[in-house]
Design an enzyme around this catalytic site. Structure first.
Site, PDB file in Angstrom:
ATOM      1  N   ARG A  51     -22.682   0.822 -10.889  1.00 10.19           N
ATOM      2  CA  ARG A  51     -21.971   0.652  -9.614  1.00 10.19           C
ATOM      3  C   ARG A  51     -22.313  -0.693  -8.989  1.00 10.19           C
ATOM      4  O   ARG A  51     -21.464  -1.374  -8.440  1.00 10.19           O
ATOM      5  CB  ARG A  51     -22.308   1.790  -8.633  1.00 10.19           C
ATOM      6  CG  ARG A  51     -21.728   1.523  -7.245  1.00 10.19           C
ATOM      7  CD  ARG A  51     -21.717   2.702  -6.257  1.00 10.19           C
ATOM      8  NE  ARG A  51     -22.729   3.694  -6.472  1.00 10.19           N
ATOM      9  CZ  ARG A  51     -24.018   3.589  -6.078  1.00 10.19           C
ATOM     10  NH1 ARG A  51     -24.433   2.505  -5.454  1.00 10.19           N
ATOM     11  NH2 ARG A  51     -24.851   4.560  -6.330  1.00 10.19           N
ATOM     12  N   TYR A 103       1.589  -3.875   4.964  1.00  4.18           N
ATOM     13  CA  TYR A 103       1.752  -2.855   3.917  1.00  4.18           C
ATOM     14  C   TYR A 103       1.480  -1.460   4.507  1.00  4.18           C
ATOM     15  O   TYR A 103       0.551  -1.273   5.289  1.00  4.18           O
ATOM     16  CB  TYR A 103       0.765  -3.171   2.786  1.00  4.18           C
ATOM     17  CG  TYR A 103       0.746  -2.126   1.705  1.00  4.18           C
ATOM     18  CD1 TYR A 103       1.796  -2.009   0.807  1.00  4.18           C
ATOM     19  CD2 TYR A 103      -0.321  -1.238   1.592  1.00  4.18           C
ATOM     20  CE1 TYR A 103       1.777  -1.038  -0.179  1.00  4.18           C
ATOM     21  CE2 TYR A 103      -0.348  -0.268   0.603  1.00  4.18           C
ATOM     22  CZ  TYR A 103       0.706  -0.173  -0.274  1.00  4.18           C
ATOM     23  OH  TYR A 103       0.692   0.795  -1.252  1.00  4.18           O
ATOM     24  N   LYS A 200      -0.381  -5.218  -8.840  1.00  2.00           N
ATOM     25  CA  LYS A 200       0.915  -5.884  -8.822  1.00  2.00           C
ATOM     26  C   LYS A 200       0.899  -7.094  -9.762  1.00  2.00           C
ATOM     27  O   LYS A 200       0.674  -6.926 -10.940  1.00  2.00           O
ATOM     28  CB  LYS A 200       1.272  -6.258  -7.379  1.00  2.00           C
ATOM     29  CG  LYS A 200       0.975  -5.141  -6.344  1.00  2.00           C
ATOM     30  CD  LYS A 200       1.817  -3.906  -6.516  1.00  2.00           C
ATOM     31  CE  LYS A 200       1.335  -2.712  -5.707  1.00  2.00           C
ATOM     32  NZ  LYS A 200       1.121  -2.925  -4.297  1.00  2.00           N
TER      33      LYS A 200
END
Ligand SMILES: *Cc1c(COP(=O)(O)O)cnc(C)c1O
Length: 395
Positions: A51, A103, A200
């Site tokens: 992590r 967004y 994206k």
């Protein structure tokens, strides 16, 4: 010649992770280990637990930091994980000035989560700098910019907002998902934190959900690194590898898609059934000069409006090539309906007030031959005309 001196396109391929130093592999190895052996009680290696740091994720973080011109990058499980973790730089009692056509997921985070944690916000039209200044409060600690914005493609002057933020020691966050560092480098324009939905354009193939953040200085790097490890919304290694692979073709994909987007925007703009085209590559766009000044291109996303939701339904039902889906920035063209998709978290009233009408559709242009797309849109618009005329005759 050091690789830092290469042009952007070359650095997509030839960067510090071009060759694996252990094996000479020309693709970054995927390191699955969640934990790393420590030599003894007191000697900890660079990697200790997955992590905190993982070499595959680190490669992606290095690459995006270099491409954005920042000191450090961070990879997260999604764009929203990147954005939400960056918001944790703020504390209860702080205030954010944020662009109103942000967004939908960011809108939801700010209005329904941060507000509950005592972080306040004011939505503004960021193209209006007076409105931005008027929204400043004593506790304003951050300005949140998305440019071009989603879905109306409004362009915010990043340099001007950063200057306003600097004057009051506040941070400037820029969501750079639509243009990527290939077209726009917010840190060079004065921003402090750049955010991405790497889902994206960066990854580009509709096959991975990922988020990235890049910061401009060591202090922010320390603070965001601490938050990334504390909150733990890190990107998995397979996904990090997919984003790394996608980035290699970023320039050719964006260049081709943008060329097609310009052609399609011009076609739509001239079509009598299209009420309005929102695209910063059109000279008629209200912020065309700012876009030209701060970015190398208008990108491959545009939106346009038909007269009514019914007309749009007919159009979408008859279009054949693009997929009709949430998301953007992929090899295939994607049509999406903001009112019910990206901006479903917004009330109808909030939506309409922001100009996101029921007749608005967003198009992310992919790598198809643009003439095929134009032919496809033409025939779908003819269906709209036919239906529209029949309705008129029936009245
Ligand atoms: C998709 C998107 C996000 C959210 O990213 P996810 O990867 O879906 O979590 C944020 N900002 C913009 C501009 C987006 O298009």
């Amino acid at each position: 010649m050091a690789h830092e001196e290469y042009s952007f396109e070359t650095r997509l391929l030839h960067n510090q992770h071009k060759i694996d130093p252990v094996t000479g592999a020309v693709s970054v190895p995927i390191q699955h280990a969640s934990t790393f052996h420590q030599a003894d009680f007191d000697q900890f290696g660079k990697y200790d637990y997955g992590r905190s740091l993982n070499p595959t994720r680190e490669a992606l973080e290095d690459v995006i930091a270099e491409l954005e011109g920042g000191v450090k990058g961070f990879a997260f499980a999604s764009g929203m994980a990147a954005i939400s973790t960056a918001f944790l730089l703020l504390s209860s009692g702080d205030h954010i000035v944020i662009t109103e056509d942000v967004y939908g997921g960011t809108f939801r985070m700010v209005t329904q989560v941060l507000s509950r944690l005592g972080i306040e916000h004011t939505f503004v039209d960021m193209t209006n700098l007076d409105e931005v200044k008027e929204a400043i409060q004593q506790n304003t600690k951050a300005f949140y910019v998305e440019t071009p914005s989603n879905p109306l493609m409004k362009v915010t002057d990043i340099r001007a907002i950063s200057e306003i933020a600097n004057e009051i020691n506040a941070l400037t966050f820029v969501d750079n998902t639509f243009l990527t560092p290939y077209h726009q480098k917010p840190l060079a324009l004065g921003a402090d934190v750049v955010l991405h939905s790497a889902t994206k354009f960066l990854a580009g193939h509709s096959d991975v959900v990922a988020g990235l953040a890049v910061v401009k200085d060591e202090d922010l790097a320390k603070r965001l690194g601490f938050l990334q490890n504390s909150f733990g919304a890190i990107l998995g290694v397979q996904d990090a590898w997919l984003v790394l692979r996608g980035i290699k073709t970023l320039s050719v994909r964006l260049e081709q898609s943008q060329k097609s987007a310009i052609k399609i925007a011009e076609f739509l703009d001239a079509h009598p059934l299209v009420e309005k085209v929102h695209y910063p590559g059109l000279e008629s766009h209200p912020q065309y000069p700012i876009q030209k000044e701060q970015a190398d291109g208008p990108g491959a996303v545009l939106s346009f409006e038909l007269a009514t939701e019914d007309a749009l339904r007919t159009f979408v039902a008859n279009v054949e090539i693009p997929v009709f889906a949430v998301s953007l920035g992929a090899v295939e063209s994607i049509l999406s309906y903001p009112a019910k998709m990206s901006h479903a978290a917004m009330s109808r009233e909030d939506r309409l007030q922001r100009g996101i009408t029921d007749g608005l559709v967003r198009l992310s242009v992919g790598l198809e031959n643009p003439d095929d797309l134009i032919k496809d849109f033409s025939q779908a618009l003819e269906e709209v005309r036919a239906k529209h005329l029949v309705l008129q005759q029936g009245e």
